[in-house]
Scaffold this motif. Sequence first.
Motif, mmCIF file in Angstrom:
data_model
loop_
_atom_site.group_PDB
_atom_site.id
_atom_site.type_symbol
_atom_site.label_atom_id
_atom_site.label_comp_id
_atom_site.label_asym_id
_atom_site.label_seq_id
_atom_site.Cartn_x
_atom_site.Cartn_y
_atom_site.Cartn_z
ATOM 1 N N ALA A 293 0.839 -1.209 0.000
ATOM 2 C CA ALA A 293 0.000 0.000 0.000
ATOM 3 C C ALA A 293 0.869 1.252 0.000
ATOM 4 O O ALA A 293 0.584 2.214 -0.734
ATOM 5 N N GLU A 294 1.921 1.262 0.777
ATOM 6 C CA GLU A 294 2.836 2.414 0.806
ATOM 7 C C GLU A 294 3.553 2.563 -0.533
ATOM 8 O O GLU A 294 3.721 3.677 -1.036
ATOM 9 N N ARG B 95 1.115 4.084 -2.900
ATOM 10 C CA ARG B 95 0.921 5.500 -2.586
ATOM 11 C C ARG B 95 2.088 6.329 -3.113
ATOM 12 O O ARG B 95 1.901 7.395 -3.697
ATOM 13 N N LEU B 96 3.301 5.850 -2.936
ATOM 14 C CA LEU B 96 4.484 6.588 -3.380
ATOM 15 C C LEU B 96 4.660 6.597 -4.894
ATOM 16 O O LEU B 96 5.306 7.476 -5.441
ATOM 17 N N GLU C 122 2.173 6.826 -7.069
ATOM 18 C CA GLU C 122 1.144 7.627 -7.731
ATOM 19 C C GLU C 122 1.547 9.089 -7.732
ATOM 20 O O GLU C 122 2.120 9.584 -6.756
ATOM 21 N N MET D 100 1.410 12.990 -7.275
ATOM 22 C CA MET D 100 0.754 13.827 -6.258
ATOM 23 C C MET D 100 -0.251 14.761 -6.926
ATOM 24 O O MET D 100 0.010 15.294 -7.997
#
Length: 62
Positions: free
Chosen positions: A51-52, A55-56, A58, A60
């Motif tokens: 998940a992290e 997130r990283l 994608e 911003m």
Amino acid sequence: MQSRNRLSPSDYRDRDEMFRLFQERGPMTAKQLLAAGFSKESQMRNAAYVAERIRLSEPMAA
């Protein structure tokens, strides 16, 4: 000597494969990951890392 929680080679493979599946299919439920061959134990160990990583990876929002 301290005992460390080290990842097994299968955990590294699972993390890479979970990330690859996310890129191909999008978000998956625990049930879908289980059907894809990831044990519940593997999901518990590796889902937060994946998940992290997602997130990283994608972009911003501006």
